[in-house]
Design an enzyme around this catalytic site. Structure first.
Site, PDB file in Angstrom:
ATOM      1  N   HIS A   1      59.864  87.404  29.514  1.00 44.82           N
ATOM      2  CA  HIS A   1      60.867  87.764  28.751  1.00 44.82           C
ATOM      3  C   HIS A   1      61.502  87.780  26.795  1.00 44.82           C
ATOM      4  O   HIS A   1      61.238  88.445  26.459  1.00 44.82           O
ATOM      5  CB  HIS A   1      61.779  86.669  28.830  1.00 44.82           C
ATOM      6  CG  HIS A   1      63.397  86.695  29.473  1.00 44.82           C
ATOM      7  ND1 HIS A   1      64.372  87.858  29.772  1.00 44.82           N
ATOM      8  CD2 HIS A   1      64.116  86.179  27.520  1.00 44.82           C
ATOM      9  CE1 HIS A   1      65.731  87.684  28.956  1.00 44.82           C
ATOM     10  NE2 HIS A   1      65.661  87.054  27.636  1.00 44.82           N
ATOM     11  N   GLU A   2      61.549  86.562  26.841  1.00 44.33           N
ATOM     12  CA  GLU A   2      60.904  86.307  24.917  1.00 44.33           C
ATOM     13  C   GLU A   2      59.782  86.801  24.581  1.00 44.33           C
ATOM     14  O   GLU A   2      60.222  87.600  23.230  1.00 44.33           O
ATOM     15  CB  GLU A   2      61.041  84.462  24.919  1.00 44.33           C
ATOM     16  CG  GLU A   2      61.891  83.520  25.347  1.00 44.33           C
ATOM     17  CD  GLU A   2      63.716  84.396  24.951  1.00 44.33           C
ATOM     18  OE1 GLU A   2      63.794  85.037  24.328  1.00 44.33           O
ATOM     19  OE2 GLU A   2      63.965  83.854  26.052  1.00 44.33           O
TER      20      GLU A   2
ATOM     21  N   HIS B   1      61.947  90.495  23.847  1.00 45.59           N
ATOM     22  CA  HIS B   1      62.892  90.078  22.721  1.00 45.59           C
ATOM     23  C   HIS B   1      61.626  90.573  21.021  1.00 45.59           C
ATOM     24  O   HIS B   1      62.037  90.955  20.477  1.00 45.59           O
ATOM     25  CB  HIS B   1      62.832  88.692  22.628  1.00 45.59           C
ATOM     26  CG  HIS B   1      64.154  88.432  23.267  1.00 45.59           C
ATOM     27  ND1 HIS B   1      65.435  89.450  23.533  1.00 45.59           N
ATOM     28  CD2 HIS B   1      64.912  88.298  24.000  1.00 45.59           C
ATOM     29  CE1 HIS B   1      66.582  89.782  24.062  1.00 45.59           C
ATOM     30  NE2 HIS B   1      65.847  88.348  25.251  1.00 45.59           N
TER      31      HIS B   1
ATOM     32  N   HIS C   1      60.270  93.899  20.498  1.00 43.71           N
ATOM     33  CA  HIS C   1      61.294  94.609  19.972  1.00 43.71           C
ATOM     34  C   HIS C   1      61.734  94.897  19.083  1.00 43.71           C
ATOM     35  O   HIS C   1      61.865  95.575  17.737  1.00 43.71           O
ATOM     36  CB  HIS C   1      62.915  94.402  21.316  1.00 43.71           C
ATOM     37  CG  HIS C   1      63.829  95.688  21.008  1.00 43.71           C
ATOM     38  ND1 HIS C   1      65.123  95.127  21.212  1.00 43.71           N
ATOM     39  CD2 HIS C   1      64.290  96.643  20.130  1.00 43.71           C
ATOM     40  CE1 HIS C   1      65.960  96.162  21.154  1.00 43.71           C
ATOM     41  NE2 HIS C   1      65.235  96.961  20.568  1.00 43.71           N
TER      42      HIS C   1
END
Length: 600
Positions: free
Chosen positions: A386-387, A390, A393
């Site tokens: 998940h991190e 980020h 991105h």
């Protein structure tokens, strides 16, 4: 007991020397930037004089913003790694003051820019080719023209920004540095100090007595300090409402969503769709009770493992699984993932005083760092990818866009991270060869959906309700907050508030209630990610290319347009209904596996 910071192996810590090699370098840069901001006071009144002046002032605005952001990343991350160190508390406070000073000095920018006629602005851009790159930046400013105040009013608001953030800052220090939780027993019968980090693991214990005692111990502390937490939250809400009213918005929500050019209908559509599908959550809760053999499910049971399979990953195993899973995006993406692991972008382990939870951070001129509080669980593997979503991105955006567009809307932020989670689920389900492992993965997915779509929308309802209550004159006492939260929790989980008295205090421990209408985007992001993951895993090379273009787009276009080009229309309810269809299908499969005894 929780380790001290100096007991953590260096390779498990992030390398902030890549930002500033020493604290002395940070202090020198802080002083230099402070002086540059002071010098920028002379720019007042100059912006509209010519196209050259518009360019000069705009670039000065952005250059100093870039420098301040880099300082903030270092100070805040140094503080987050151990919030008990007074030096880094001081650094963060100084950078917060510097941010307020920067905002105050450049408070003239928007009022002066808004005073330009459309004809003058067009002529400036036409005659100065170096202004063309800023056209979308200018367009976004003009979209909020009705809410920009006079120079003096903007300076006043900017100067008060540090005061407006006092509720959030007080909560952070209280919750991370000052609060001490009791000692409880773990599954092995050992005494462990309860922390934010290990609370989740204790809630996932198969021993109901361990869960109940840890649950009651944690919330006994929040009950003790409920009035202080109510005051910090009320202060934060009042700040949001005051600024919104001053800027002539109808509400704090309207102001928060306008910042990202997201219509309020997106928020309302989410809440309506989730409420319509609450029977699915109630059904999942009933299945939980049956599998756990409980006649009455409690809130302390909602994270209990349904599977007897101890499906865990050590951190090294998780690193390899993350690389394997994320290779689906191609070589460029995987190269950056490898950099994150090899160049110490990640602060892995929990230590005393460390900020709880997990996040990805950084600025245009730093690595996209990640903070974790690692435990060897399947959930932590999902947190890692998940991190990483980020951070990738951020990395793709910053290496593609100029600084002015080198960030992305908060509204889009949770999509990249939860796309990674959905792809990891697809990967694990495609690999499993036995019913017990498949049951464990499905259980994790359903729990993740529960926590991200249902739970975050519950948070969103609560957040909007307290802002509206304050706007209409209701005092946000702890009694009011407790009652509201308990009623919402009962509606969502179909578990009586009277049987779960501790849950009424949960609002007090949620840092996202200080983030100004952030939480709803976890839910919309997860639903959009569900659609995107399907395209990436089962779609075409064009689908993958479109997704990577979304990662690269940053703020170069409006967020709804960026994600629509990747294949998701977030104005429509359809993407939400599609996500609930996946949830229901996997719930059906879980039920069929239960009948086969896969959970035993």
């Amino acid at each position: 007991m929780v380790k001290q910071r100096n007991e953590i192996k260096v390779e498990k810590t992030w390398d902030l020397t890549s930002i500033f090699e020493t604290d002395a370098d940070f202090e020198a840069e802080l002083a230099r930037v402070d002086a540059k901001i002071d010098a920028a006071r002379d720019l007042t009144g100059r912006l509209a004089a010519s196209s050259a002046d518009l360019l000069f002032v705009t670039e000065a605005l952005l250059e100093l913003s870039r420098l301040v952001e880099k300082l903030f990343v270092y100070a805040s991350m140094k503080n987050d790694q151990d919030t008990t160190v007074s030096l880094y508390q001081e650094y963060q406070a100084k950078v917060t003051s510097l941010e307020a000073k920067y905002s105050e000095v450049f408070a003239f920018y928007e009022p002066e820019f808004m005073a330009l006629s459309s004809e003058t602005l067009s002529s400036y851009v036409a005659e100065n080719k170096d202004l063309v790159i800023y056209q979308h930046f200018f367009d976004k400013l003009l979209a909020n023209k009705a809410h920009v105040l006079s120079n003096a009013e903007e300076a006043l608001l900017a100067g008060a920004s540090e005061i407006f953030g006092s509720g959030s800052e007080t909560f952070e220090i209280l919750d991370n540095a000052d609060i001490v939780f009791p000692t409880v027993k773990n599954e092995a019968g050992e005494d462990v100090q309860l922390t934010h980090g290990n609370f989740v693991s204790l809630m996932e214990s198969s021993n109901r007595d361990v869960r109940e005692k840890a649950y009651k111990a944690l919330y006994s502390v929040y009950a003790q300090y409920q009035h202080t937490y109510a005051k910090t939250l009320q202060t934060n809400v009042k700040a949001h409402n005051f600024v919104a009213k001053t800027r002539k918005y109808s509400s704090a929500r309207a102001a928060a969503l306008a910042h990202n050019h997201v219509p309020e209908a997106v928020y309302d559509t989410l809440v309506a769709a989730v409420n319509k599908h609450l029977p699915l959550l109630h059904r999942y809760m009933a299945i939980r009770a049956d599998i756990l053999g409980l006649s009455e499910l409690k809130m302390s049971d909602v994270y209990a493992p349904l599977s007897v399979l101890d499906y865990k990953f050590t951190y090294p195993e998780a690193v390899e699984k993350a690389k394997e899973t994320l290779a689906i995006f191609g070589d460029d993406y995987l190269k950056q993932v490898r950099r994150a692991f090899d160049e110490r972008w990640i602060d892995v382990e929990e230590n005393k005083g460390k900020r709880s939870g997990a996040y990805s951070g950084g600025s245009y001129d730093t690595n996209a760092f990640m903070l974790l509080n690692w435990h060897d669980t399947l959930d932590n593997l999902f947190t890692l990818v998940h991190e990483m979503g980020h951070s990738m991105h951020s990395t793709f955006t910053r290496t593609t866009q100029p600084y002015v567009y080198g960030d992305y809307s908060i509204f889009l932020a949770e999509i990249a991270s939860t796309t990674n989670e959905n792809i990891l689920t697809e990967t694990l389900l495609s690999e499993v060869t036995d019913d017990k492992t498949r049951f464990a993965v499905l259980n994790h997915y359903l729990d993740g959906f529960k926590g991200t779509v249902f739970r975050q929308t519950q948070f969103a309802e609560f957040e909007h309700a307290i802002h509206e209550a304050d706007q209409h004159g209701t005092v946000l006492t702890s009694d009011y907050l407790n009652t509201l939260y308990a009623e919402l929790n009962e509606k969502y989980y179909d578990l009586k508030a009277t049987d779960n008295p501790e849950i009424q205090y949960e609002w007090a421990r949620i840092p996202h209630f200080y983030y100004d209408y952030y939480v709803f985007q976890y839910a919309t992001g997860f639903a959009a990610a569900s659609a995107l993951a399907k395209k990436i895993v089962h779609g075409t090379a064009t689908d993958k290319a479109n997704y990577l273009d979304y990662l690269r787009a940053g703020n170069s276009d409006y967020p709804l347009d960026v994600i629509k080009r990747a294949g998701v229309d977030m104005i429509s309810e359809e993407y939400l209904n599609d996500a609930f269809a996946v949830f229901e299908a996997r719930l059906d499969e879980l039920e069929s596996l239960v009948k086969k005894g896969a959970h035993k």
